[in-house]
Each structure stands twice: as C-alpha cells, then as structure tokens.
Design a protein around this motif. Structure first.
Motif, mmCIF file in Angstrom:
data_model
loop_
_atom_site.group_PDB
_atom_site.id
_atom_site.type_symbol
_atom_site.label_atom_id
_atom_site.label_comp_id
_atom_site.label_asym_id
_atom_site.label_seq_id
_atom_site.Cartn_x
_atom_site.Cartn_y
_atom_site.Cartn_z
ATOM 1 N N MET A 42 -8.673 -33.562 -15.309
ATOM 2 C CA MET A 42 -9.292 -32.806 -14.148
ATOM 3 C C MET A 42 -8.069 -31.903 -14.247
ATOM 4 O O MET A 42 -7.489 -32.075 -14.787
ATOM 5 N N PHE A 43 -9.029 -30.330 -14.461
ATOM 6 C CA PHE A 43 -7.957 -29.074 -15.296
ATOM 7 C C PHE A 43 -8.016 -28.626 -13.441
ATOM 8 O O PHE A 43 -8.893 -28.823 -12.597
ATOM 9 N N ILE A 44 -6.262 -28.498 -13.710
ATOM 10 C CA ILE A 44 -5.319 -28.049 -12.817
ATOM 11 C C ILE A 44 -4.646 -27.119 -12.758
ATOM 12 O O ILE A 44 -4.329 -26.954 -13.762
ATOM 13 N N PHE A 45 -4.889 -25.767 -12.243
ATOM 14 C CA PHE A 45 -3.865 -24.414 -12.551
ATOM 15 C C PHE A 45 -3.808 -23.651 -11.598
ATOM 16 O O PHE A 45 -4.553 -23.622 -10.439
ATOM 17 N N ARG A 46 -2.136 -23.364 -10.812
ATOM 18 C CA ARG A 46 -1.592 -22.634 -9.872
ATOM 19 C C ARG A 46 -1.040 -21.879 -10.867
ATOM 20 O O ARG A 46 -0.470 -20.834 -11.011
ATOM 21 N N ARG A 47 -1.591 -20.804 -9.409
ATOM 22 C CA ARG A 47 -1.459 -19.096 -9.211
ATOM 23 C C ARG A 47 -2.284 -18.252 -8.633
ATOM 24 O O ARG A 47 -2.897 -18.852 -7.316
ATOM 25 N N VAL A 48 -1.131 -17.784 -7.408
ATOM 26 C CA VAL A 48 -1.312 -17.234 -5.921
ATOM 27 C C VAL A 48 -2.022 -15.633 -6.321
ATOM 28 O O VAL A 48 -1.419 -14.936 -7.279
ATOM 29 N N VAL A 49 -3.245 -15.490 -6.203
ATOM 30 C CA VAL A 49 -3.746 -14.337 -6.167
ATOM 31 C C VAL A 49 -4.226 -14.059 -5.101
ATOM 32 O O VAL A 49 -4.988 -14.869 -4.176
ATOM 33 N N THR A 50 -4.382 -12.888 -4.192
ATOM 34 C CA THR A 50 -4.335 -12.244 -2.766
ATOM 35 C C THR A 50 -5.818 -11.229 -3.175
ATOM 36 O O THR A 50 -5.526 -10.050 -3.905
ATOM 37 N N LEU A 51 -6.825 -11.181 -1.970
ATOM 38 C CA LEU A 51 -7.828 -10.170 -2.164
ATOM 39 C C LEU A 51 -7.540 -9.556 -1.030
ATOM 40 O O LEU A 51 -7.426 -9.460 0.210
ATOM 41 N N LEU A 52 -7.547 -7.840 -1.053
ATOM 42 C CA LEU A 52 -7.542 -7.280 -0.304
ATOM 43 C C LEU A 52 -9.200 -7.121 0.060
ATOM 44 O O LEU A 52 -9.481 -6.960 -0.475
ATOM 45 N N PRO A 53 -8.727 -6.471 1.887
ATOM 46 C CA PRO A 53 -10.261 -5.800 2.482
ATOM 47 C C PRO A 53 -10.366 -5.105 1.970
ATOM 48 O O PRO A 53 -10.200 -3.822 1.417
ATOM 49 N N ASP A 54 -11.872 -4.725 2.046
ATOM 50 C CA ASP A 54 -12.269 -3.294 1.516
ATOM 51 C C ASP A 54 -12.210 -1.896 2.088
ATOM 52 O O ASP A 54 -12.288 -1.384 1.686
ATOM 53 N N TRP A 55 -11.436 -1.739 3.487
ATOM 54 C CA TRP A 55 -10.761 -0.800 4.307
ATOM 55 C C TRP A 55 -10.098 -0.478 4.013
ATOM 56 O O TRP A 55 -9.198 0.530 4.204
ATOM 57 N N ALA A 56 -9.179 -1.540 2.937
ATOM 58 C CA ALA A 56 -7.246 -1.389 2.582
ATOM 59 C C ALA A 56 -7.069 0.131 1.933
ATOM 60 O O ALA A 56 -6.478 0.744 2.395
ATOM 61 N N TRP A 57 -8.698 0.255 0.677
ATOM 62 C CA TRP A 57 -7.883 1.439 0.202
ATOM 63 C C TRP A 57 -8.107 2.584 0.305
ATOM 64 O O TRP A 57 -7.720 3.511 1.002
ATOM 65 N N ILE A 58 -8.790 2.332 1.851
ATOM 66 C CA ILE A 58 -9.185 4.021 2.761
ATOM 67 C C ILE A 58 -8.754 4.044 3.383
ATOM 68 O O ILE A 58 -7.428 5.264 3.729
ATOM 69 N N ALA A 59 -7.912 3.120 4.292
ATOM 70 C CA ALA A 59 -7.085 3.359 5.148
ATOM 71 C C ALA A 59 -5.689 4.018 4.441
ATOM 72 O O ALA A 59 -4.566 4.218 5.680
ATOM 73 N N ALA A 60 -5.289 2.991 3.426
ATOM 74 C CA ALA A 60 -4.361 2.809 2.981
ATOM 75 C C ALA A 60 -4.076 4.437 2.342
ATOM 76 O O ALA A 60 -2.891 5.127 2.435
ATOM 77 N N LEU A 61 -5.188 6.104 2.215
ATOM 78 C CA LEU A 61 -5.338 7.107 1.882
ATOM 79 C C LEU A 61 -4.921 7.808 2.454
ATOM 80 O O LEU A 61 -4.240 8.825 3.308
ATOM 81 N N LEU A 62 -5.561 7.867 3.582
ATOM 82 C CA LEU A 62 -5.805 8.311 5.175
ATOM 83 C C LEU A 62 -4.078 8.283 5.414
ATOM 84 O O LEU A 62 -3.790 9.015 6.351
ATOM 85 N N PHE A 63 -3.442 7.208 6.108
ATOM 86 C CA PHE A 63 -2.259 6.937 6.405
ATOM 87 C C PHE A 63 -1.733 7.670 5.530
ATOM 88 O O PHE A 63 -0.243 8.312 6.034
ATOM 89 N N SER A 64 -1.465 7.519 4.223
ATOM 90 C CA SER A 64 -0.545 8.176 3.461
ATOM 91 C C SER A 64 -0.388 9.340 3.791
ATOM 92 O O SER A 64 0.181 10.307 3.440
ATOM 93 N N LEU A 65 -1.901 10.160 3.267
ATOM 94 C CA LEU A 65 -1.939 11.364 3.399
ATOM 95 C C LEU A 65 -1.506 12.176 4.146
ATOM 96 O O LEU A 65 -0.791 13.525 4.838
ATOM 97 N N LEU A 66 -1.367 10.966 5.862
ATOM 98 C CA LEU A 66 -0.959 12.127 7.029
ATOM 99 C C LEU A 66 0.204 11.736 7.376
ATOM 100 O O LEU A 66 0.552 13.340 7.389
ATOM 101 N N ILE A 67 0.844 11.021 6.943
ATOM 102 C CA ILE A 67 2.124 10.970 6.931
ATOM 103 C C ILE A 67 2.885 11.971 5.949
ATOM 104 O O ILE A 67 4.123 12.310 6.081
ATOM 105 N N ALA A 68 2.415 11.990 5.020
ATOM 106 C CA ALA A 68 2.792 13.534 3.563
ATOM 107 C C ALA A 68 2.550 14.235 4.311
ATOM 108 O O ALA A 68 3.895 15.420 4.265
ATOM 109 N N PHE A 69 1.239 14.528 5.193
ATOM 110 C CA PHE A 69 1.759 16.356 5.672
ATOM 111 C C PHE A 69 2.194 16.633 7.078
ATOM 112 O O PHE A 69 3.232 17.226 6.808
ATOM 113 N N LEU A 70 3.130 15.089 7.369
ATOM 114 C CA LEU A 70 3.976 15.180 8.770
ATOM 115 C C LEU A 70 5.156 15.853 8.168
ATOM 116 O O LEU A 70 5.737 16.773 8.819
ATOM 117 N N ILE A 71 5.466 14.800 7.363
ATOM 118 C CA ILE A 71 6.757 14.931 7.212
ATOM 119 C C ILE A 71 6.630 16.050 6.042
ATOM 120 O O ILE A 71 7.994 17.062 6.137
#
Length: 154
Positions: free
Chosen positions: A1-30
């Motif tokens: 049996m072939f076994i391979f160990r590696r940790v790979v994370t899947l981000l949710p679909d909304w993570a990219w949009i939330a990160a972009l909106l959050f970063s734009l808001l914080i950047a504008f305020l600062i």
C-alpha cells in the motif's frame, strides 16, 4: 500500500474576499489616521498616501489569510476517515517559484469542502492503483486539511 504524509489546508471560498475587504478597510483607516497626524503638506501627498495605503493593505491581506489557515490547522474539531475519488494527472502541481511542475500529481476530492487536494505524486507503478483513496481529514467550521492518504491497489 502506498502511503504519503503531508499536511495541506483548504481555505473556504469566502476567505479571499473577506481578506481583501478586511485589508482594504484597515488600510484606509490607518492611512487616513497617519495622514491626519502629519501636519506638513507636500506636493507628493497623494502619491505617499496611495503607497502607504497599498503597503498596509498588502500586509493586512496576508496576515488575515494566514490567520484563517492557522485556525484551520491548529484548531480542528473533527477527524474523518473515508474513501474518496482521486485522479492521477500528468503534469502535477506547480513545484514552487522555479516555474516547473511535478512529473505527476494526484487530485483527491474532499467531501466536506467539495474541493480537490492537489499534491505531487511520484510512483513508478501508477497503473497499479485504483481511482480511490482512503483519506484522513481534520476539519472545523472554516475548512479542512489533509493529514494522510493511502491509495488502494487494483
């Protein structure tokens, strides 16, 4: 049996949009706060403001995406083991900054996020494996990550 160990994370679909909106808001305020604190007016004021805004926005974007990935990896709630569909592809995923690809890759379907884990696969006996894998995944409300998988022989 072939076994391979590696940790790979899947981000949710909304993570990219939330990160972009959050970063734009914080950047504008600062950036606005810093602009108010600077008393002298220069003729390059708008250029400096835009540079400051983009710099702060990029830093916030990567910090927010990293924090979502950190939460998924370090705070799992459930461990699932199941059989799922997989596909061996040629060429495989990108191997980094060099621009090359792995010789072969394997796409493993995650049934909780309906996305594919795409990993490098290096076995000379590829035709021996079925298109099914036993997968161990840890997940929480935000996403899941692959802990272990093993391919079954024909």
């Amino acid at each position: 049996m072939f076994i391979f160990r590696r940790v790979v994370t899947l981000l949710p679909d909304w993570a990219w949009i939330a990160a972009l909106l959050f970063s734009l808001l914080i950047a504008f305020l600062i950036s606005s706060f810093i602009e108010l604190m600077i008393e002298k007016s220069t003729h390059n004021g708008m250029k400096q403001y835009i540079e400051r805004f983009l710099g702060i926005g990029c830093v916030c974007f990567f910090i927010f995406l990293g924090s979502i990935d950190f939460y998924i990896y370090f705070f799992p709630k459930e461990t699932h083991t199941y059989y799922t569909h997989c596909e061996i592809t040629t060429p495989g995923p990108s191997s980094g900054r060099s621009g090359g690809h792995c010789k072969a890759g394997i796409k493993i379907k995650d049934k909780f996020t309906n996305k594919n884990f795409f990993l490098c696969f290096s076995s000379e006996k590829q035709p021996e494996y079925k298109l099914q894998a036993l997968v161990k995944v840890q997940s929480n409300a935000l996403g899941s990550y692959l802990v272990d998988y093993s391919l079954t022989k024909k």
